[in-house]
Design a protein around this motif. Structure first.
Motif, PDB file in Angstrom:
ATOM      1  N   GLU A  96      -0.549   9.833  25.219  1.00 23.63           N
ATOM      2  CA  GLU A  96       0.453  10.846  25.554  1.00 23.63           C
ATOM      3  C   GLU A  96       0.197  11.331  26.976  1.00 23.63           C
ATOM      4  OE1 GLU A  96       2.167  15.120  23.906  1.00 23.63           O
ATOM      5  OE2 GLU A  96       0.774  13.976  22.685  1.00 23.63           O
ATOM      6  N   TYR A  97       1.266  11.619  27.702  1.00 19.64           N
ATOM      7  CA  TYR A  97       1.174  12.069  29.084  1.00 19.64           C
ATOM      8  C   TYR A  97       1.945  13.365  29.246  1.00 19.64           C
ATOM      9  CZ  TYR A  97       2.279  12.154  34.109  1.00 19.64           C
ATOM     10  OH  TYR A  97       2.447  12.518  35.422  1.00 19.64           O
ATOM     11  N   VAL A 108      -3.547  13.930  30.235  1.00 27.07           N
ATOM     12  CA  VAL A 108      -3.312  12.836  29.296  1.00 27.07           C
ATOM     13  C   VAL A 108      -4.097  13.077  28.017  1.00 27.07           C
ATOM     14  CG1 VAL A 108      -2.803  11.078  31.042  1.00 27.07           C
ATOM     15  CG2 VAL A 108      -5.173  11.447  30.347  1.00 27.07           C
ATOM     16  N   TYR A 109      -3.587  12.508  26.939  1.00 22.55           N
ATOM     17  CA  TYR A 109      -4.316  12.443  25.668  1.00 22.55           C
ATOM     18  C   TYR A 109      -4.692  10.990  25.494  1.00 22.55           C
ATOM     19  CZ  TYR A 109      -3.081  17.205  24.483  1.00 22.55           C
ATOM     20  OH  TYR A 109      -2.995  18.572  24.486  1.00 22.55           O
ATOM     21  N   VAL A 110      -5.963  10.752  25.152  1.00 21.57           N
ATOM     22  CA  VAL A 110      -6.464   9.377  25.104  1.00 21.57           C
ATOM     23  C   VAL A 110      -7.157   9.076  23.791  1.00 21.57           C
ATOM     24  CG1 VAL A 110      -6.753   9.258  27.603  1.00 21.57           C
ATOM     25  CG2 VAL A 110      -8.664  10.025  26.194  1.00 21.57           C
ATOM     26  N   ALA A 158      -8.250  15.094  30.626  1.00 22.51           N
ATOM     27  CA  ALA A 158      -8.062  14.323  29.394  1.00 22.51           C
ATOM     28  C   ALA A 158      -8.525  15.080  28.158  1.00 22.51           C
ATOM     29  CB  ALA A 158      -8.816  13.006  29.497  1.00 22.51           C
ATOM     30  N   VAL A 202      -4.133   5.525  27.069  1.00 22.38           N
ATOM     31  CA  VAL A 202      -3.352   6.755  27.152  1.00 22.38           C
ATOM     32  C   VAL A 202      -2.313   6.737  26.031  1.00 22.38           C
ATOM     33  CG1 VAL A 202      -1.756   8.117  28.558  1.00 22.38           C
ATOM     34  CG2 VAL A 202      -3.684   6.925  29.647  1.00 22.38           C
ATOM     35  N   MET A 217       2.996   5.875  31.868  1.00 15.76           N
ATOM     36  CA  MET A 217       1.620   6.246  31.642  1.00 15.76           C
ATOM     37  C   MET A 217       1.155   5.858  30.240  1.00 15.76           C
ATOM     38  SD  MET A 217       0.119   7.677  34.239  1.00 15.76           S
ATOM     39  CE  MET A 217      -1.257   8.369  33.400  1.00 15.76           C
ATOM     40  N   VAL A 218       1.982   6.117  29.245  1.00  9.72           N
ATOM     41  CA  VAL A 218       1.586   5.799  27.874  1.00  9.72           C
ATOM     42  C   VAL A 218       1.338   4.299  27.755  1.00  9.72           C
ATOM     43  CG1 VAL A 218       2.321   5.801  25.460  1.00  9.72           C
ATOM     44  CG2 VAL A 218       2.793   7.775  26.909  1.00  9.72           C
TER      45      VAL A 218
END
Length: 67
Positions: free
Chosen positions: A52-53, A59-61, A33, A50, A1-2
């Motif tokens: 961090e997952y 997620v952190y975007v 998010a 992305v 994901m990252v």
């Protein structure tokens, strides 16, 4: 994901839980998010990366350059 790219479908920002759609596993999926910086406001339609997952659906975007 990252490292995957996505598009904001619900505004991401301080005090907000936003939403992004990311192409993953042969399709497109929606994730809750948060802004990676915690202070950034990312508007709907902005392309993001992305950074961090957190399984299963968070997620952190960060906004991509030029977005």
């Amino acid at each position: 994901m990252v490292g995957l790219m996505g598009r904001v479908t619900g505004t991401v920002g301080p005090g907000l839980v936003g939403e992004v759609i990311v192409r993953v596993r042969g399709g497109a999926e929606h994730f809750l998010a948060y802004a990676a910086t915690g202070t950034e406001r990312i508007e709907r339609g902005t392309m993001v990366t992305v950074v961090e997952y957190l399984p299963p659906r968070t997620v952190y975007v960060s906004a991509m350059y030029g977005s």
